[in-house]
Write a protein that holds these residues in place. Structure first.
Motif, short mmCIF file in Angstrom:
data_model
loop_
_atom_site.label_atom_id
_atom_site.label_comp_id
_atom_site.label_asym_id
_atom_site.label_seq_id
_atom_site.Cartn_x
_atom_site.Cartn_y
_atom_site.Cartn_z
N TRP A 221 8.40 -9.17 10.71
CA TRP A 221 7.25 -8.90 9.82
C TRP A 221 6.69 -10.21 9.26
N THR B 225 0.86 -1.18 0.00
CA THR B 225 0.00 0.00 0.00
C THR B 225 0.90 1.24 0.00
N GLU C 111 0.84 -11.54 9.00
CA GLU C 111 -0.27 -10.75 8.47
C GLU C 111 0.03 -10.20 7.08
N GLU D 33 -1.34 -4.99 0.01
CA GLU D 33 -2.73 -5.16 -0.41
C GLU D 33 -2.79 -6.48 -1.18
N ALA E 299 1.91 2.18 3.57
CA ALA E 299 3.01 1.40 4.18
C ALA E 299 4.34 1.80 3.56
N GLU F 259 1.44 -7.52 6.66
CA GLU F 259 0.96 -6.15 6.89
C GLU F 259 1.63 -5.17 5.94
N GLY F 260 0.83 -4.28 5.39
CA GLY F 260 1.37 -3.29 4.47
C GLY F 260 1.22 -3.71 3.02
N ALA G 66 4.92 -12.34 11.97
CA ALA G 66 3.60 -11.83 12.36
C ALA G 66 2.51 -12.45 11.48
#
Ligand code: NAP
Length: 607
Positions: free
Chosen positions: A585, A521, A590, A595, A524, A592-593, A588
Motif C-alpha cells: 500500500w 474514507t 497513492e 481522504e 475504504a 489509497e483509501g 503504491a
C-alpha cells in the motif's frame, strides 16, 4: 503415566480427556474483573516517586501516548523520518512500558532476546542472555530513548485525559491529569496489550486484610530483595499466588526460595517447555552478518505463524513444535481431513512430552498429575521454564489445585478453594491483563474526532479501522493496534510493534511532505473491516473447531469463540501477509483509501 495403546486409541482418549477438562472449566463468570480505576491502591507506582512539575502548554509535531516498545519505536522512527518534536506521554515514571512495570522476581522475556529486542544492530547491542532478564530489557528501553533523544520532551507520571481534533487548526489538542494542554499535528496511541491490570472479581477480594498486590506492581518494600535477589522479608510469611500463567511460572521459583510457605492457586495448568537459557556466546555474536536481526526475527515469526520456511534460525522451544509439522512433506499429499488428523497426532505427542517432563521432575505423583495440561498445545500461550516444576518438590511449596474451578472466595485472612480456607499473609495476583474490554475504557480517555464524534461511540460494537492503524472521522490519529484491534498478532509482540510503528512513521512523514491531513474514507474502512471480519484465521490454529474445543481462556473468548464481538479480531492471515499488505500500500504511493485535505498550517504558509 498415560497409556498409549495405539494412535487411534490415543486420539480418542485425548479427545475425551480434553473435552472433560474443558467442560469442568466452562463458567460464564470466570473472566469477571474489577474496575481497576476503583482500586487506585493497586495501581500506584511502587518504583519511582511522582515529581511535581508545572503544566506544559505548548505545541509539538506529534504526541505519542505510551513509552513502551510500541511508543518508543514509533517515536524513534518519526525522528528518523525528520519529524522532530515528538513527545511521549507516559503514565509510568519512565519509558519501558511492560518492562517498567513488570519488575517481579524472575521476570524475563519468554521470546529469544535476539529477535525480541528491536534495533539491536542500529544500537550495536548484544543482549547478555539468550532470554533476557527484565532489568536488562528495561535498561535497553532507556538506551533506545536516549539514542533517539526521546527524553527531551517526554512527560512521565502523566495520564492523558482527553484528545480532540480541531479541524480549523488541523491539530489535536491533548489534555492530561497534570494540567497539560498540548497541541500536535499527529496523535499516536501506543497503549499496548498488557497495560490494564486484570483484577479478578473473586468474592471477598476487597475484604482481604493481608498484603495484596498484582505482579506488575511488585511491592519490594514488603517482600524485600530485588528482581534477582532473595526476598528477605518473606522468610516468616505465608504467600499465596493466584494464577499459573506465564507470569506465575516465572515468580514461583524465587518465591519458593524466599517464603516461609508458598501456596500456588491453580485453575488451569500451563504447558511448561524446556527453557535452556544461556549467556550469549560473544564469539557467535561476532560472526553475525549485517541484516542478521531482521532475518532471524522474520524467520521466527514466519515459523510461529505456520508459514513454510527452508531453515529454522532460532531453533528453540517455540519453533520445535511448528517444525514437527513443517518437516512433514508427506502432509502435502493428504486430504484436509488426513492433515487435520496428523496435526492432532503431532499435537498429542508434543503434549505427551510436556506431561512426561512433569512426571520426570515432580516427585509426588498426585501433584504431578494436577500440574498436567490436558488441551491442545496452541490453546493457550505456551510457557517455558526450568525451575518452576521442581519448585513443587520443596517442602514449603504447595499446589492448591482448584480442579478447574478457580478460587472460590477470599476472606480477610486467606483463600478458599473447594470449601477449604488456606490462610495467607500476602496474596499476589498473577492474573494477567485485561485485553478484551472496550478499547476506550482500557486506554483511559476518549478521543473526539470530526464534528464531535467520540471514539467510544464509534467503536461501541468493536473497532472499525483502516489497516488496524487509522479510523475514519479521526484525522491524523494513528493507533498501534493491540490484540484484537484488526492489526496482526504473533508470538513476538515487538515484531508487530516495530513493523507497524515504522509504517505509521512513514505515513506521517509522507503526509508532512505533502502538507496534508489524512482521514480514511468510510468506504475504504468498511472494506477493510469486512475483510478482517470475514477472513479466516491463522493456519497454525488448524480447522475452525480448534478454538471451540480448547480449554477456556482469552484466545477462545473463555470457551465461547463465537460470542466474541465480530470486529474484535486480528488481521486474518500471517503477520507476513499483514506487513506485506502495508508495504504494498505504501509503495503504491497513492495513499489509497485516505481522504487528503491541505493541512491548515501549510495552507496558511503557502498563501
Ligand atoms: P495470563 O496468562 O492471563 O494468566 C493469568 C492466570 O491467572 C491464569 O493461570 C488464569 O487461569 C489465572 N486466573 C485468572 N483469573 C482467575 C481467577 N478468578 N481464579 C483463579 N485463577 C485465575 O497472565 P500472565 O501470566 O500475567 O501473562 C499475561 C501475558 O503476558 C501472557 O500471555 C504473555 O503474553 C505475557 N507475558 C510475557 C512474558 C514474556 O516473557 N514476554 C512474560 C510473562 C507474561 P486460567 O488459565 O484458568 O484462565
Amino acid at each position: 503415566m498415560t497409556e498409549t495403546p495405539g494412535k487411534a486409541a490415543d486420539l480418542e482418549w485425548a479427545r475425551a480427556k480434553y473435552r472433560a477438562e474443558r467442560d469442568k472449566r466452562v463458567d460464564p463468570d470466570r473472566a469477571k474483573i474489577l474496575d481497576p480505576n476503583a482500586h487506585a491502591e493497586l495501581l500506584h507506582d511502587p518504583y519511582s516517586p511522582v515529581v511535581p512539575r508545572e503544566p506544559e502548554n505548548d505545541e509539538v509535531d506529534a504526541v505519542v501516548v505510551g513509552g513502551g516498545f510500541g511508543g518508543l519505536i514509533s517515536a524513534a522512527e518519526l525522528r528518523k523520518q525528520g519529524v522532530e518534536r515528538v513527545r511521549i506521554i507516559e503514565k509510568a515514571g519512565d519509558v519501558g512500558g511492560v518492562w517498567y512495570w513488570n519488575r517481579y522476581p524472575g521476570a524475563m522475556c519468554d521470546v529469544e532476546s535476539y529477535v525480541y529486542l528491536p534495533m539491536l544492530e542500529e544500537l550495536n547491542y548484544i543482549p547478555r542472555h539468550r532470554y533476557s532478564f527484565a532489568p536488562e530489557i528495561y535498561a535497553y528501553t532507556r538506551k533506545l530513548a536516549r539514542h533517539f533523544g526521546l527524553y527531551d520532551l517526554a512527560l512521565f507520571h502523566t495520564a492523558v485525559t482527553g484528545a480532540s481534533w480541531d479541524a480549523e487548526a488541523g491539530r489535536w489538542t491533548i489534555s492530561t491529569d497534570r494540567g497539560d494542554r498540548i497541541t500536535a499535528r499527529y496523535f499516536v496511541v501506543a497503549h499496548g496489550s498488557f497495560s490494564s491490570l486484570k483484577l479478578p472479581a473473586i468474592e471477598g477480594i476487597e475484604d482481604f486484610g493481608g498484603k495484596l498486590f498484582h505482579t506488575s506492581r511488585w511491592e519490594y518494600d514488603y517482600t524485600g530483595g530485588g528482581p534477582a535477589e532473595k526476598l528477605a522479608r518473606l522468610g516468616d510469611k505465608r504467600v499465596g499466588v493466584i494464577g499459573t500463567g506465564a507470569t506465575a511460572v516465572q515468580i514461583v521459583a524465587p518465591l519458593a526460595e524466599s517464603a516461609q510457605q508458598l501456596l500456588v492457586f491453580q485453575r488451569t495448568p500451563s504447558t511448561i517447555g524446556v527453557r535452556n537459557n544461556a549467556e550469549t556466546d560473544l564469539e557467535w555474536a561476532k560472526t553475525l552478518e549485517p541484516g542478521w536481526q531482521r532475518r532471524r526475527r522474520d524467520n521466527f515469526t514466519a515459523i510461529t505463524n505456520g508459514d513454510k520456511v527452508t531453515e529454522d534460525l532460532v531453533r528453540d522451544g517455540w519453533t520445535i513444535f511448528y517444525n514437527t509439522i513443517l518437516e512433514r512433506p508427506d502432509l502435502a499429499d493428504m486430504s484436509p481431513e488426513e492433515v487435520a488428523r496428523e496435526r492432532e497426532l503431532i499435537d498429542f505427542e508434543h503434549m505427551e512430552n510436556i506431561r512426561e517432563r512433569i512426571d520426570d521432575v515432580v516427585r509426588d505423583p498426585a501433584v504431578a498429575e494436577a500440574l498436567k495440561p490436558y488441551y491442545r498445545y496452541w490453546c493457550k500461550r505456551p510457557c517455558f521454564h526450568d525451575e518452576y516444576l521442581a519448585s513443587f518438590n520443596r517442602p514449603n511449596v504447595r499446589l492448591v489445585d482448584s480442579e478447574g474451578k478457580g478460587v472460590e472466595r477470599i476472606t480477610s485472612t486467606g483463600v478458599v478453594v473447594g470449601g477449604v480456607e488456606y490462610p495467607v499473609d500476602c496474596l499476589i495476583l498473577a492474573t494477567g491483563f485485561d485485553q478484551d474490554s472496550a478499547y476506550v475504557g482500557r486506554i483511559g480517555f476518549d478521543i473526539i474526532g470530526v464534528d464531535g464524534l467520540r471514539l467510544s461511540d464509534k467503536w461501541a460494537d468493536g473497532p472499525e479501522t483502516f489497516h488496524g492503524v487509522m479510523t475514519s472521522g479521526f484525522p491524523n490519529l494513528f493507533i498501534l493496534p493491540p490484540n484484537n484491534t484488526q492489526g496482526t498478532a504473533s508470538v513476538n509482540f515487538v515484531h508487530g510493534l516495530q513493523d507497524t510503528g515504522e509504517h505509521i512513521a512513514q505515513v506521517i512523514a509522507e503526509l508532512d511532505r505533502r502538507g496534508v491531513v489524512a482521514d480514511p474514507t468510510k468506504q475504504a474502512e468498511d472494506a477493510y473491516v469486512d475483510h478482517v471480519v470475514h477472513g479466516s484465521g491463522l493456519a497454525m490454529l488448524g480447522s475452525g473447531d480448534f478454538l471451540k474445543n480448547c480449554t477456556p481462556g482469552r484466545w477462545n473468548n473463555e470457551g465461547d469463540p463465537e460470542a466474541r464481538p465480530s470486529k474484535n479480531v486480528n488481521f486474518p492471515g500471517t503477520s507476513d501477509m499483514y506487513y506485506g499488505m502495508l508495504e504494498k500500500w505504501r509503495r503504491a504511493g497513492e495513499l489509497e483509501g485516505l481522504e487528503l485535505t491541505p493541512a491548515p498550517a501549510r495552507a496558511a504558509r503557502d498563501s
